[in-house]
Scaffold this motif. Structure first.
Motif, PDB file in Angstrom:
ATOM      1  N   THR A  46     -33.033 103.884 -28.399  1.00  0.00           N
ATOM      2  CA  THR A  46     -32.899 103.488 -26.999  1.00  0.00           C
ATOM      3  C   THR A  46     -33.773 104.401 -26.141  1.00  0.00           C
ATOM      4  O   THR A  46     -33.683 105.618 -26.240  1.00  0.00           O
ATOM      5  CB  THR A  46     -31.438 103.604 -26.528  1.00  0.00           C
ATOM      6  N   TYR A  47     -34.644 103.820 -25.337  1.00  0.00           N
ATOM      7  CA  TYR A  47     -35.474 104.586 -24.423  1.00  0.00           C
ATOM      8  C   TYR A  47     -34.730 104.716 -23.100  1.00  0.00           C
ATOM      9  O   TYR A  47     -34.583 103.741 -22.364  1.00  0.00           O
ATOM     10  CB  TYR A  47     -36.826 103.913 -24.202  1.00  0.00           C
ATOM     11  N   ILE A  48     -34.259 105.918 -22.808  1.00  0.00           N
ATOM     12  CA  ILE A  48     -33.471 106.128 -21.594  1.00  0.00           C
ATOM     13  C   ILE A  48     -34.326 105.929 -20.349  1.00  0.00           C
ATOM     14  O   ILE A  48     -33.847 105.423 -19.333  1.00  0.00           O
ATOM     15  CB  ILE A  48     -32.807 107.517 -21.612  1.00  0.00           C
ATOM     16  N   ARG A  49     -35.593 106.284 -20.409  1.00  0.00           N
ATOM     17  CA  ARG A  49     -36.476 106.052 -19.257  1.00  0.00           C
ATOM     18  C   ARG A  49     -36.576 104.551 -18.961  1.00  0.00           C
ATOM     19  O   ARG A  49     -36.575 104.135 -17.812  1.00  0.00           O
ATOM     20  CB  ARG A  49     -37.846 106.671 -19.498  1.00  0.00           C
ATOM     21  N   SER A  50     -36.644 103.742 -19.997  1.00  0.00           N
ATOM     22  CA  SER A  50     -36.677 102.286 -19.817  1.00  0.00           C
ATOM     23  C   SER A  50     -35.342 101.791 -19.277  1.00  0.00           C
ATOM     24  O   SER A  50     -35.299 100.883 -18.434  1.00  0.00           O
ATOM     25  CB  SER A  50     -36.983 101.578 -21.134  1.00  0.00           C
ATOM     26  N   LEU A  51     -34.256 102.388 -19.741  1.00  0.00           N
ATOM     27  CA  LEU A  51     -32.933 102.020 -19.232  1.00  0.00           C
ATOM     28  C   LEU A  51     -32.835 102.321 -17.735  1.00  0.00           C
ATOM     29  O   LEU A  51     -32.331 101.514 -16.964  1.00  0.00           O
ATOM     30  CB  LEU A  51     -31.848 102.761 -20.005  1.00  0.00           C
ATOM     31  N   ALA A  52     -33.344 103.477 -17.320  1.00  0.00           N
ATOM     32  CA  ALA A  52     -33.339 103.833 -15.893  1.00  0.00           C
ATOM     33  C   ALA A  52     -34.183 102.841 -15.095  1.00  0.00           C
ATOM     34  O   ALA A  52     -33.793 102.413 -14.006  1.00  0.00           O
ATOM     35  CB  ALA A  52     -33.856 105.254 -15.695  1.00  0.00           C
ATOM     36  N   TYR A  53     -35.310 102.455 -15.635  1.00  0.00           N
ATOM     37  CA  TYR A  53     -36.162 101.459 -14.977  1.00  0.00           C
ATOM     38  C   TYR A  53     -35.414 100.135 -14.815  1.00  0.00           C
ATOM     39  O   TYR A  53     -35.400  99.537 -13.741  1.00  0.00           O
ATOM     40  CB  TYR A  53     -37.441 101.251 -15.791  1.00  0.00           C
ATOM     41  N   ASP A  54     -34.771  99.691 -15.901  1.00  0.00           N
ATOM     42  CA  ASP A  54     -34.020  98.430 -15.866  1.00  0.00           C
ATOM     43  C   ASP A  54     -32.851  98.505 -14.900  1.00  0.00           C
ATOM     44  O   ASP A  54     -32.535  97.527 -14.212  1.00  0.00           O
ATOM     45  CB  ASP A  54     -33.515  98.058 -17.264  1.00  0.00           C
ATOM     46  N   PHE A  55     -32.210  99.671 -14.826  1.00  0.00           N
ATOM     47  CA  PHE A  55     -31.098  99.875 -13.897  1.00  0.00           C
ATOM     48  C   PHE A  55     -31.589  99.710 -12.458  1.00  0.00           C
ATOM     49  O   PHE A  55     -30.980  98.999 -11.656  1.00  0.00           O
ATOM     50  CB  PHE A  55     -30.486 101.257 -14.116  1.00  0.00           C
ATOM     51  N   GLY A  56     -32.702 100.342 -12.134  1.00  0.00           N
ATOM     52  CA  GLY A  56     -33.280 100.204 -10.800  1.00  0.00           C
ATOM     53  C   GLY A  56     -33.693  98.779 -10.495  1.00  0.00           C
ATOM     54  O   GLY A  56     -33.479  98.274  -9.397  1.00  0.00           O
ATOM     55  N   LYS A  57     -34.256  98.112 -11.484  1.00  0.00           N
ATOM     56  CA  LYS A  57     -34.667  96.713 -11.314  1.00  0.00           C
ATOM     57  C   LYS A  57     -33.454  95.829 -11.026  1.00  0.00           C
ATOM     58  O   LYS A  57     -33.497  94.952 -10.165  1.00  0.00           O
ATOM     59  CB  LYS A  57     -35.402  96.252 -12.573  1.00  0.00           C
ATOM     60  N   ALA A  58     -32.358  96.070 -11.730  1.00  0.00           N
ATOM     61  CA  ALA A  58     -31.130  95.297 -11.517  1.00  0.00           C
ATOM     62  C   ALA A  58     -30.552  95.550 -10.125  1.00  0.00           C
ATOM     63  O   ALA A  58     -29.861  94.692  -9.582  1.00  0.00           O
ATOM     64  CB  ALA A  58     -30.096  95.646 -12.586  1.00  0.00           C
ATOM     65  N   MET A  59     -30.830  96.716  -9.557  1.00  0.00           N
ATOM     66  CA  MET A  59     -30.343  97.061  -8.214  1.00  0.00           C
ATOM     67  C   MET A  59     -31.349  96.658  -7.126  1.00  0.00           C
ATOM     68  O   MET A  59     -31.190  97.022  -5.969  1.00  0.00           O
ATOM     69  CB  MET A  59     -30.080  98.570  -8.125  1.00  0.00           C
ATOM     70  N   ASN A  60     -32.400  95.908  -7.530  1.00  0.00           N
ATOM     71  CA  ASN A  60     -33.478  95.517  -6.609  1.00  0.00           C
ATOM     72  C   ASN A  60     -34.099  96.736  -5.940  1.00  0.00           C
ATOM     73  O   ASN A  60     -34.341  96.757  -4.739  1.00  0.00           O
ATOM     74  CB  ASN A  60     -32.979  94.515  -5.557  1.00  0.00           C
ATOM     75  N   SER A  61     -34.336  97.749  -6.731  1.00  0.00           N
ATOM     76  CA  SER A  61     -34.884  99.005  -6.238  1.00  0.00           C
ATOM     77  C   SER A  61     -35.778  99.595  -7.327  1.00  0.00           C
ATOM     78  O   SER A  61     -35.719  99.188  -8.481  1.00  0.00           O
ATOM     79  CB  SER A  61     -33.732  99.967  -5.933  1.00  0.00           C
ATOM     80  N   GLY A  62     -36.563 100.560  -6.949  1.00  0.00           N
ATOM     81  CA  GLY A  62     -37.318 101.303  -7.957  1.00  0.00           C
ATOM     82  C   GLY A  62     -36.432 102.416  -8.494  1.00  0.00           C
ATOM     83  O   GLY A  62     -35.421 102.766  -7.893  1.00  0.00           O
ATOM     84  N   SER A  63     -36.792 102.953  -9.633  1.00  0.00           N
ATOM     85  CA  SER A  63     -36.038 104.086 -10.165  1.00  0.00           C
ATOM     86  C   SER A  63     -36.903 104.855 -11.146  1.00  0.00           C
ATOM     87  O   SER A  63     -37.865 104.332 -11.702  1.00  0.00           O
ATOM     88  CB  SER A  63     -34.749 103.618 -10.844  1.00  0.00           C
TER      89      SER A  63
END
Length: 94
Positions: A46-63
């Protein structure tokens, strides 16, 4: 062979093949906007950096990640760590 971060630093855009991973736990541990801290228990690969990116995307925000700390891998847990002076004291011969 380049690691992904080396491609990113070189300004190169590459396609990353997706793969199956499992998120066993995802816990938000602190919200102090614009920062959000979270704890993840996940499968290997699991790539945690990718998870953080996906989390931000799901929140309609950058991360992005500002810190990453691995606390467990396999049977090894950060709780098993020794403080250096305690380790030195345990092996010191009198």
């Amino acid at each position: 062979m380049f690691d992904l971060y080396e491609h990113a630093r070189a300004g190169e855009s590459i396609e990353i093949a997706s793969r199956k991973t499992t998120i066993h736990e995802f816990e938000i541990t602190r919200i102090a906007l614009p920062e959000i801290d979270f704890r993840v228990v996940c499968s290997k690969g699991t790539y945690i950096r990718s998870l953080a990116y996906d989390f931000g995307k799901a929140m309609n925000s950058g991360s992005h990640l500002t810190a990453l700390r691995r606390t467990k891998i396999g049977d090894y847990d950060v709780k098993m760590l020794w403080i250096l002076h305690a380790f030195e004291a345990s092996i010191h011969l009198k």
